[in-house]
Design a protein around this motif. Structure first.
Motif, mmCIF file in Angstrom:
data_model
loop_
_atom_site.group_PDB
_atom_site.id
_atom_site.type_symbol
_atom_site.label_atom_id
_atom_site.label_comp_id
_atom_site.label_asym_id
_atom_site.label_seq_id
_atom_site.Cartn_x
_atom_site.Cartn_y
_atom_site.Cartn_z
ATOM 1 N N GLN A 1 0.835 -1.184 0.000
ATOM 2 C CA GLN A 1 0.000 0.000 0.000
ATOM 3 C C GLN A 1 0.883 1.254 0.000
ATOM 4 O O GLN A 1 2.066 1.181 0.338
ATOM 5 C CB GLN A 1 -0.916 0.013 1.229
ATOM 6 C CG GLN A 1 -1.880 -1.161 1.307
ATOM 7 C CD GLN A 1 -2.900 -1.161 0.193
ATOM 8 O OE1 GLN A 1 -3.283 -0.103 -0.313
ATOM 9 N NE2 GLN A 1 -3.357 -2.350 -0.200
ATOM 10 N N PRO A 2 0.341 2.422 -0.388
ATOM 11 C CA PRO A 2 1.134 3.659 -0.392
ATOM 12 C C PRO A 2 1.338 4.206 1.019
ATOM 13 O O PRO A 2 0.830 5.266 1.385
ATOM 14 C CB PRO A 2 0.295 4.603 -1.263
ATOM 15 C CG PRO A 2 -1.108 4.125 -1.078
ATOM 16 C CD PRO A 2 -1.006 2.637 -0.958
ATOM 17 N N GLN B 1 1.766 3.618 -7.983
ATOM 18 C CA GLN B 1 1.477 2.190 -8.090
ATOM 19 C C GLN B 1 2.122 1.682 -9.375
ATOM 20 O O GLN B 1 1.982 2.301 -10.439
ATOM 21 C CB GLN B 1 -0.023 1.934 -8.122
ATOM 22 C CG GLN B 1 -0.390 0.455 -8.139
ATOM 23 C CD GLN B 1 -1.885 0.227 -8.206
ATOM 24 O OE1 GLN B 1 -2.631 1.072 -8.694
ATOM 25 N NE2 GLN B 1 -2.330 -0.912 -7.712
ATOM 26 N N SER C 1 3.133 -6.392 -8.446
ATOM 27 C CA SER C 1 2.479 -5.102 -8.363
ATOM 28 C C SER C 1 2.666 -4.551 -6.956
ATOM 29 O O SER C 1 2.732 -5.314 -5.986
ATOM 30 C CB SER C 1 0.991 -5.219 -8.684
ATOM 31 O OG SER C 1 0.344 -3.965 -8.601
ATOM 32 N N TRP D 1 3.532 -0.506 -4.555
ATOM 33 C CA TRP D 1 3.656 0.944 -4.482
ATOM 34 C C TRP D 1 5.090 1.336 -4.142
ATOM 35 O O TRP D 1 5.747 0.698 -3.322
ATOM 36 C CB TRP D 1 2.714 1.510 -3.423
ATOM 37 C CG TRP D 1 1.260 1.388 -3.788
ATOM 38 C CD1 TRP D 1 0.451 0.297 -3.623
ATOM 39 C CD2 TRP D 1 0.451 2.402 -4.382
ATOM 40 N NE1 TRP D 1 -0.805 0.564 -4.081
ATOM 41 C CE2 TRP D 1 -0.848 1.859 -4.551
ATOM 42 C CE3 TRP D 1 0.680 3.713 -4.775
ATOM 43 C CZ2 TRP D 1 -1.892 2.568 -5.092
ATOM 44 C CZ3 TRP D 1 -0.361 4.444 -5.320
ATOM 45 C CH2 TRP D 1 -1.633 3.879 -5.478
#
Length: 247
Positions: free
Chosen positions: A184-185, A211, A227, A229
């Motif tokens: 997550q960011p 992202q 995938s 961040w």
């Protein structure tokens, strides 16, 4: 400011074999790096080991589409006066078998020189400080930070940071250890397990975070799906990624 030089760096570190501009708008305030996400692990090591490519004050880029007939006119102020402060005329350099340009004006500027750009790949872009109803305030000198104004057109198109990142061939981290890929960011989010070479496509931006997805065409290694961040700039506005416009 060395963004132009950053964009034309070689893609060799990856071991690789091989967007429309926004509508005219009022003067845009320079975005500052958000302070609500304090990530101490990104400070110190980055600034101590790498020169800071400072993004503060840069809202985007003027992306120039040129050929041998293109003429760019730079002005001291928007709403063009009668005479430009600087003119760039593109032409075909038959000796080099590529397009080049000649600058004409009372002054010379460090970022308005052919050797600063990757003209053989038709790459010519300049940092934008502000937009003002169809005009772009361009940083034309890396040392003095001087600016001139260039009018938006079919030849001169504005790209914000997200557009620039998304339109690149790939993005990689300047330092992996201090900028891990996360779920997550958030600097406290769980790290994503990833040991391959950086070769990311940018999907989304949230403040100082982007992202990314892995680009499998950059390596001969087995295909993988990754995938996560990344921070694209730190709390001081220093660029944490390298942007590779071509393979």
């Amino acid at each position: 400011m060395r963004f132009v030089l950053t964009f034309v760096l070689s893609f060799l570190i990856f071991g690789c074999s091989a967007s429309p501009a926004g509508r005219d708008q009022a003067i845009t305030d320079v975005p500052q790096s958000p302070k609500n996400e304090k990530s101490t692990e990104l400070e110190g090591p980055v600034s101590n080991t790498l020169e800071c490519e400072n993004t503060v004050g840069v809202v985007g880029f003027a992306d120039i589409s040129f050929d041998a007939t293109t003429v760019l006119r730079f002005y001291d102020k928007p709403e063009a006066p009668t005479a430009p402060a600087q003119t760039l005329g593109f032409y075909r350099d038959e000796a080099l078998k590529m397009d080049s340009f000649k600058a004409e004006g009372k002054r010379t500027y460090s970022l308005l020189r052919p050797e600063v750009h990757k003209l053989d790949y038709y790459l010519f872009d300049l940092a934008v400080k502000r937009r003002n109803t169809g005009w772009l305030e361009i940083q034309v000198d890396d040392e003095t930070k001087e600016t001139l104004w260039l009018q938006e057109s079919k030849t001169v198109k504005f790209q914000d940071w997200l557009q620039k990142l998304k339109s690149s061939f790939a993005v990689g981290r300047r330092t992996k250890d201090s900028n891990p890929l996360r779920m997550q960011p958030d600097s406290k989010s769980e790290e994503v397990s990833f040991l391959g070479n950086d070769c990311f496509a940018v999907v989304e931006m949230r403040g100082d975070w982007i992202q990314v997805n892995i680009q499998n065409h950059c390596t001969d290694a087995p295909k993988q799906s990754v995938s996560g961040w990344l921070r694209w700039r730190d709390d001081n506005g220093c660029l944490l990624v390298e942007i590779f416009p071509f393979a």
